[in-house]
Design an enzyme around this catalytic site. Structure first.
Site, PDB file in Angstrom:
ATOM      1  N   HIS A 130      -5.396  -3.058  -2.953  1.00 43.30           N
ATOM      2  CA  HIS A 130      -4.992  -2.080  -3.970  1.00 43.30           C
ATOM      3  C   HIS A 130      -4.846  -2.683  -5.364  1.00 43.30           C
ATOM      4  O   HIS A 130      -4.419  -1.999  -6.293  1.00 43.30           O
ATOM      5  CB  HIS A 130      -3.683  -1.399  -3.549  1.00 43.30           C
ATOM      6  CG  HIS A 130      -3.803  -0.706  -2.233  1.00 43.30           C
ATOM      7  ND1 HIS A 130      -4.364   0.553  -2.097  1.00 43.30           N
ATOM      8  CD2 HIS A 130      -3.488  -1.119  -0.984  1.00 43.30           C
ATOM      9  CE1 HIS A 130      -4.365   0.884  -0.814  1.00 43.30           C
ATOM     10  NE2 HIS A 130      -3.843  -0.106  -0.116  1.00 43.30           N
ATOM     11  N   LYS A 173     -12.178   1.108  -1.759  1.00 42.17           N
ATOM     12  CA  LYS A 173     -11.126   1.698  -2.591  1.00 42.17           C
ATOM     13  C   LYS A 173     -11.620   1.712  -4.038  1.00 42.17           C
ATOM     14  O   LYS A 173     -12.537   2.467  -4.338  1.00 42.17           O
ATOM     15  CB  LYS A 173      -9.818   0.940  -2.348  1.00 42.17           C
ATOM     16  CG  LYS A 173      -9.324   1.256  -0.919  1.00 42.17           C
ATOM     17  CD  LYS A 173      -8.159   0.459  -0.435  1.00 42.17           C
ATOM     18  CE  LYS A 173      -7.845   0.911   1.001  1.00 42.17           C
ATOM     19  NZ  LYS A 173      -7.118  -0.081   1.773  1.00 42.17           N
ATOM     20  N   SER A 224       0.794  -1.226   0.000  1.00 41.08           N
ATOM     21  CA  SER A 224       0.000   0.000   0.000  1.00 41.08           C
ATOM     22  C   SER A 224       0.827   1.278   0.000  1.00 41.08           C
ATOM     23  O   SER A 224       0.338   2.316  -0.421  1.00 41.08           O
ATOM     24  CB  SER A 224      -0.973  -0.001   1.176  1.00 41.08           C
ATOM     25  OG  SER A 224      -0.301  -0.245   2.384  1.00 41.08           O
TER      26      SER A 224
END
Ligand SMILES: *Cc1c(COP(=O)(O)O)cnc(C)c1O
Length: 387
Positions: free
Chosen positions: A205, A236, A177
């Protein structure tokens, strides 16, 4: 205690480590308003620009009309709504897994999975740069935690070979990250097979960014294995909230029966799950959105040329520039802010000492002009600040 806390807070401020929350006064977007300032932001994890997408907003509104606002009860009582079920099926199908389970947050998913599957005599093998939630999950499980140097597979293999634990679990961030680099999943999986370990892959991610249509790390490497317990967060790239775990049906059924962070918590609002189904549909239909993000990443890497500061080797939406000291990194972040560009300075303890960095995150919500402007400002900043 309060006196001690006060002095600790003062020390942090002295060291340039005191964090401050910005007040967001617009939706999450490439161009946002925070603390009364209009800013071009490279600071969110909204990699596909779905957090403020009209289709998701509409799905959320319509679902709230149908299902109300609150989850009302835990999943095992009466909180498990049809919309949760549909989101689980859509998400597991999208990443190519037989079964999926929604959690309220990624943090809770990691804690729930690790603590449910491992106990006191078992062993965890974790990359040193893993996300904090995975370290906390290890502590909660009471299993032995073995941390290997970042991406050091030979050290991992030594640790696996030396372990007699009845259950072994390798845990890694699929995309790190704060560095943006990708874990070598096929090689990690081969080690898991060789040493009979299971493999928890945190794709917070990678989901939405890597693989065909943004299907994530499994699609990126074209791997599938009953040993892989896949976790992706949904606040996200998916633009909403929550997380899901996908994998072997027996593992998922076991988590429903025994993951405390699944059982002893109120189900998330069903309308969030309905918005997530729409997010998956947008990701499937609107491939150009995903391609635009890929193009921006490639453009940024090709056109940024720094002399003193170091752009880290990353093919993902996370493009960190290592500056080094806390003060210099903060100085760069403030320099950009004065120009109306928001890029956070990431400092210890989030990253190792002396590797403070600017964490640029690119999004499909950015235009090419946005990225060009950032590059121009960074080139100028290096001339002004780093000489
Ligand atoms: C953000 C993040 C989490 C936590 O997910 P939330 O849904 O925000 O709680 C877990 N792992 C990684 C690698 C993350 O970046």
């Amino acid at each position: 205690m309060i006196e001690q806390l006060k002095s600790e807070l003062a020390e942090r401020a002295q060291a340039g480590l005191k964090r401050k929350r910005r007040l967001l006064q617009s939706p999450q977007a490439a161009h946002l308003v925070a603390d009364d300032q209009h800013l071009l932001s490279f600071a969110s994890n909204d990699y596909l620009g779905l957090a403020n997408h009209p289709d998701l907003i509409l799905a959320f509104q319509q679902a709230a009309q149908l299902a109300g606002v609150g989850g009302g009860a835990s999943h095992l009582i009466t909180g498990h709504h049809q919309f949760h079920h549909e989101a689980e099926q859509a998400l597991a199908g999208f990443v190519g897994s037989p079964s999926g389970l929604l959690f309220s947050t990624g943090y809770m998913a990691n804690m729930g999975v690790v603590a449910a599957l491992l106990g006191r005599n078992d062993a965890i093998f974790a990359d040193k740069l893993n996300h904090a939630s995975l370290n906390d999950a290890a502590v909660l499980s009471r299993a032995e935690l073995n941390r290997y140097a970042h991406q050091d597979l030979s050290q991992l293999e030594q640790m696996l070979a030396a372990s007699n634990a009845p259950r072994k679990l390798v845990i890694v961030d699929a995309v790190f990250s704060m560095d943006g680099d990708i874990a070598p999943v096929p090689e990690l999986l081969a080690l898991c097979e060789k040493y009979d370990a299971y493999f928890l892959l945190d794709d917070a991610h990678g989901f939405g960014v890597l693989g065909r249509q943004g299907r994530g790390i499994l699609s990126h490497f074209n791997v599938i294995s009953p040993r892989i317990i896949y976790m992706a967060t949904l606040g996200k790239a998916a633009g909403v909230a929550g997380a899901f775990v996908a994998g072997d049906e027996t593992i998922i059924e076991y988590l429903i029966q025994s993951a405390n962070t699944y059982i002893y918590t109120t189900a998330s609002p069903p309308a969030l799950a309905a918005a997530l189904v729409t997010a998956v549909n947008v990701m499937k239909k609107d491939e150009a959105r995903h391609q635009h993000l890929r193009d921006l990443i490639a453009y940024f890497k090709e056109n940024l040329s720094l002399k003193k500061w170091q752009l880290m080797p990353s093919d993902t939406a996370i493009q960190p520039i290592v500056v080094g000291s806390n003060e210099a990194t903060l100085g760069l972040s403030n320099y950009l802010l004065a120009l109306g560009v928001l890029v956070p300075a990431i400092r210890p303890p989030t990253v190792p000492k002396n590797t403070a960095r600017l964490r640029i995150s690119l999004s499909a919500a950015h235009t090419l002009d946005d990225v060009k402007l950032l590059i121009q400002h960074l080139h100028e900043a290096e001339q002004v600040l780093a000489t």
